[in-house]
Design a protein around this motif. Sequence first.
Motif, PDB file in Angstrom:
ATOM      1  N   PRO A  10       9.467 -20.320   2.122  1.00  0.00           N
ATOM      2  CA  PRO A  10       8.087 -20.053   1.699  1.00  0.00           C
ATOM      3  C   PRO A  10       7.816 -18.562   1.523  1.00  0.00           C
ATOM      4  O   PRO A  10       8.371 -17.739   2.251  1.00  0.00           O
ATOM      5  CB  PRO A  10       7.236 -20.619   2.851  1.00  0.00           C
ATOM      6  CG  PRO A  10       8.159 -21.481   3.653  1.00  0.00           C
ATOM      7  CD  PRO A  10       9.522 -20.926   3.466  1.00  0.00           C
ATOM      8  N   LEU A  11       6.974 -18.242   0.586  1.00  0.00           N
ATOM      9  CA  LEU A  11       6.405 -16.898   0.466  1.00  0.00           C
ATOM     10  C   LEU A  11       5.004 -17.017  -0.097  1.00  0.00           C
ATOM     11  O   LEU A  11       4.797 -17.615  -1.157  1.00  0.00           O
ATOM     12  CB  LEU A  11       7.248 -15.994  -0.435  1.00  0.00           C
ATOM     13  CG  LEU A  11       6.604 -14.631  -0.774  1.00  0.00           C
ATOM     14  CD1 LEU A  11       6.281 -13.838   0.485  1.00  0.00           C
ATOM     15  CD2 LEU A  11       7.482 -13.815  -1.713  1.00  0.00           C
ATOM     16  N   ILE A  12       4.063 -16.469   0.640  1.00  0.00           N
ATOM     17  CA  ILE A  12       2.668 -16.411   0.216  1.00  0.00           C
ATOM     18  C   ILE A  12       2.193 -14.975   0.391  1.00  0.00           C
ATOM     19  O   ILE A  12       2.430 -14.359   1.431  1.00  0.00           O
ATOM     20  CB  ILE A  12       1.775 -17.345   1.070  1.00  0.00           C
ATOM     21  CG1 ILE A  12       2.257 -18.796   0.966  1.00  0.00           C
ATOM     22  CG2 ILE A  12       0.316 -17.225   0.648  1.00  0.00           C
ATOM     23  CD1 ILE A  12       1.703 -19.678   2.062  1.00  0.00           C
ATOM     24  N   ILE A  13       1.568 -14.439  -0.621  1.00  0.00           N
ATOM     25  CA  ILE A  13       0.957 -13.111  -0.528  1.00  0.00           C
ATOM     26  C   ILE A  13      -0.519 -13.234  -0.892  1.00  0.00           C
ATOM     27  O   ILE A  13      -0.881 -13.908  -1.867  1.00  0.00           O
ATOM     28  CB  ILE A  13       1.632 -12.099  -1.469  1.00  0.00           C
ATOM     29  CG1 ILE A  13       3.120 -11.942  -1.111  1.00  0.00           C
ATOM     30  CG2 ILE A  13       0.934 -10.736  -1.379  1.00  0.00           C
ATOM     31  CD1 ILE A  13       3.866 -10.965  -2.004  1.00  0.00           C
ATOM     32  N   TYR A  14      -1.350 -12.587  -0.100  1.00  0.00           N
ATOM     33  CA  TYR A  14      -2.784 -12.556  -0.381  1.00  0.00           C
ATOM     34  C   TYR A  14      -3.260 -11.112  -0.387  1.00  0.00           C
ATOM     35  O   TYR A  14      -3.187 -10.415   0.629  1.00  0.00           O
ATOM     36  CB  TYR A  14      -3.555 -13.355   0.663  1.00  0.00           C
ATOM     37  CG  TYR A  14      -5.064 -13.204   0.578  1.00  0.00           C
ATOM     38  CD1 TYR A  14      -5.731 -13.338  -0.638  1.00  0.00           C
ATOM     39  CD2 TYR A  14      -5.811 -12.926   1.716  1.00  0.00           C
ATOM     40  CE1 TYR A  14      -7.115 -13.196  -0.712  1.00  0.00           C
ATOM     41  CE2 TYR A  14      -7.184 -12.788   1.655  1.00  0.00           C
ATOM     42  CZ  TYR A  14      -7.827 -12.920   0.443  1.00  0.00           C
ATOM     43  OH  TYR A  14      -9.197 -12.780   0.367  1.00  0.00           O
ATOM     44  N   ASP A  15      -3.715 -10.648  -1.542  1.00  0.00           N
ATOM     45  CA  ASP A  15      -4.307  -9.324  -1.678  1.00  0.00           C
ATOM     46  C   ASP A  15      -5.765  -9.513  -2.084  1.00  0.00           C
ATOM     47  O   ASP A  15      -6.064  -9.823  -3.247  1.00  0.00           O
ATOM     48  CB  ASP A  15      -3.567  -8.513  -2.741  1.00  0.00           C
ATOM     49  CG  ASP A  15      -4.068  -7.072  -2.831  1.00  0.00           C
ATOM     50  OD1 ASP A  15      -5.154  -6.781  -2.296  1.00  0.00           O
ATOM     51  OD2 ASP A  15      -3.370  -6.237  -3.448  1.00  0.00           O
ATOM     52  N   PRO A  16      -6.697  -9.357  -1.154  1.00  0.00           N
ATOM     53  CA  PRO A  16      -8.114  -9.633  -1.443  1.00  0.00           C
ATOM     54  C   PRO A  16      -8.719  -8.710  -2.487  1.00  0.00           C
ATOM     55  O   PRO A  16      -9.773  -9.001  -3.050  1.00  0.00           O
ATOM     56  CB  PRO A  16      -8.784  -9.443  -0.085  1.00  0.00           C
ATOM     57  CG  PRO A  16      -7.904  -8.470   0.633  1.00  0.00           C
ATOM     58  CD  PRO A  16      -6.505  -8.825   0.211  1.00  0.00           C
ATOM     59  N   ARG A  17      -8.036  -7.604  -2.791  1.00  0.00           N
ATOM     60  CA  ARG A  17      -8.561  -6.631  -3.753  1.00  0.00           C
ATOM     61  C   ARG A  17      -8.265  -7.034  -5.191  1.00  0.00           C
ATOM     62  O   ARG A  17      -8.801  -6.441  -6.122  1.00  0.00           O
ATOM     63  CB  ARG A  17      -7.920  -5.265  -3.495  1.00  0.00           C
ATOM     64  CG  ARG A  17      -7.992  -4.778  -2.046  1.00  0.00           C
ATOM     65  CD  ARG A  17      -7.053  -3.605  -1.818  1.00  0.00           C
ATOM     66  NE  ARG A  17      -5.680  -3.971  -2.144  1.00  0.00           N
ATOM     67  CZ  ARG A  17      -4.727  -3.095  -2.444  1.00  0.00           C
ATOM     68  NH1 ARG A  17      -4.991  -1.799  -2.456  1.00  0.00           N
ATOM     69  NH2 ARG A  17      -3.503  -3.508  -2.739  1.00  0.00           N
ATOM     70  N   HIS A  18      -7.424  -8.038  -5.368  1.00  0.00           N
ATOM     71  CA  HIS A  18      -6.829  -8.303  -6.664  1.00  0.00           C
ATOM     72  C   HIS A  18      -7.578  -9.364  -7.464  1.00  0.00           C
ATOM     73  O   HIS A  18      -8.065 -10.351  -6.919  1.00  0.00           O
ATOM     74  CB  HIS A  18      -5.372  -8.729  -6.478  1.00  0.00           C
ATOM     75  CG  HIS A  18      -4.511  -8.503  -7.663  1.00  0.00           C
ATOM     76  ND1 HIS A  18      -4.546  -9.316  -8.775  1.00  0.00           N
ATOM     77  CD2 HIS A  18      -3.580  -7.539  -7.931  1.00  0.00           C
ATOM     78  CE1 HIS A  18      -3.678  -8.876  -9.664  1.00  0.00           C
ATOM     79  NE2 HIS A  18      -3.079  -7.788  -9.180  1.00  0.00           N
ATOM     80  N   ARG A  19      -7.618  -9.180  -8.778  1.00  0.00           N
ATOM     81  CA  ARG A  19      -8.316 -10.114  -9.658  1.00  0.00           C
ATOM     82  C   ARG A  19      -7.671 -11.501  -9.661  1.00  0.00           C
ATOM     83  O   ARG A  19      -8.323 -12.483 -10.001  1.00  0.00           O
ATOM     84  CB  ARG A  19      -8.327  -9.569 -11.092  1.00  0.00           C
ATOM     85  CG  ARG A  19      -6.935  -9.367 -11.685  1.00  0.00           C
ATOM     86  CD  ARG A  19      -6.973  -8.715 -13.062  1.00  0.00           C
ATOM     87  NE  ARG A  19      -5.628  -8.512 -13.600  1.00  0.00           N
ATOM     88  CZ  ARG A  19      -4.856  -7.481 -13.319  1.00  0.00           C
ATOM     89  NH1 ARG A  19      -5.321  -6.543 -12.498  1.00  0.00           N
ATOM     90  NH2 ARG A  19      -3.645  -7.380 -13.831  1.00  0.00           N
TER      91      ARG A  19
END
Length: 506
Positions: free
Chosen positions: A331-340
């Motif tokens: 698994p790989l999940i990335i969350y960047d809240p700044r991103h569109r």
Amino acid sequence: MRRTVLNAMFLTVIGLLGAFPVLGAEVAGRPNIVFLMSDDQCCYSLGCYGNADVETPKIDQLAADGLVFDNHYDTTAICMASRANVMTGMLEYKTGCNFEHGPLTQEKWEKSYPMLLRAAGYQTAFAGKFGFEVVDSPTSKDRRLPEGDFDRWGGGPGQTFYETRKNKSMVEYADEYPHSTLSYGAFGRDFVRDAAAEDRPFCLSISFKAPHKPATPDPKFNAIYEGQVFQKPDNYGREHGLHFSEQSRRGRQYERFHSWNYSDRYDEVMAVYHQQVYAIDVAVGMIREAIEQAGVRDNTVIIFTSDNGFLCGSHGYGSKVLPYEESSRVPLIIYDPRHRNSGRQLRTDALTGNIDFAPTMCALAGIECPAEMDGRNLMAVYDNPQATIHESLPLINVWGPAAVHSLAVVTRDWKYIFWPHAADGMSPTEELYNTAEDPLELTNLAKDSQSRSQLQEMRALYDEEVRRWRENAVDYNDYEKYGVIFDRAVSWSEKATLLKNSRRRE
């Protein structure tokens, strides 16, 4: 086909979670970074990867908020080497670090992402299973954990312990959180709270011991899968591994189908495995809640992955190490809240690897990536899920019995494996899989006349990886010889002589 099926399953899962707004454009400034890594976790242990039998609501929510990677591989599928890959952004033959080979040198550790980010002004913290030791030189006997190189330390040597009290650096959490998984959640919670009050960004790295064997779930969650029957994957059982190489059966991964009870107590074994993952899910929730309460949600990037996968009875094998999907794809999940692109429930089938984490950390922190790193910036895929950052990646195993040593090359849609060992009645063996159409690796196409051109292409990519090995492998810890052993053009008699001479030198 793989991506279509996973998307359908994912949409079913996140439909229960509600709708998520599209966030605005990126904001200026260096983000905080939270890197969360489990141990021995396969993709089908998560709801967001299509398993309807499991409960992983916090990680599924993270997936819905961020980007899910469907083609992410650990370039070496074993704890020690993988963790060195992650920290340094380099392939194993350049780190020189793995069980049966040796620790990481100080020279390479100094260019790891924790060291680089701390030097750039980040507050850094680590908790959990560190996985390798550091030495001043390859011949040094003084092995150590680099705990002094972090602002806050909750790590431990070796495999660490599930009993929190036995982990020296985590004793303060033992009364409230006697099982280590939730203690790491509490460590992360406390560090986020304290670091957020400072005027500089932070990088928190948590390395859960779970769900590594020996299976030791937190009894707090005993009821979660009590009596549950789990659907077996369609490649479960020995009948689905008959086309695998004889070499792959010479390691402990083969016998563990029986000794670890996948063959006769599957539901019981998997209930314990998934219970351990559920505790990780709870710990992820603790850390995300702390990020929210500290007021840094909008500027904190979260990454979740595993150091390697787990076969769990697929093809009639247990454990990891082998270059097959359940072992090497994670698994790989990335969350960047700044991103569109956040909150849009997006997935990507871009090919990515564990060597990509260190370059990604550097890019997020706005610092120069060392030239030695083999990885690429994963945020290029976050920007465009259709992007390509790797045409191919190697999958390495030089651990365990010599017969099981292999080198593979994987692309977005194909995988080629070469097993060089030719002693004990075996012959060098090739395997070729169309992982896009056959993600369960049920059909070896190496001798399929219709796949001849693809075989030639994958052989060429493989040969290029062997060339890179020869040119870039460290000259210590017994790595140079594999540039010959993995060479398809060198006869086994020449390789056997090399191995014999190597043993004499040792």
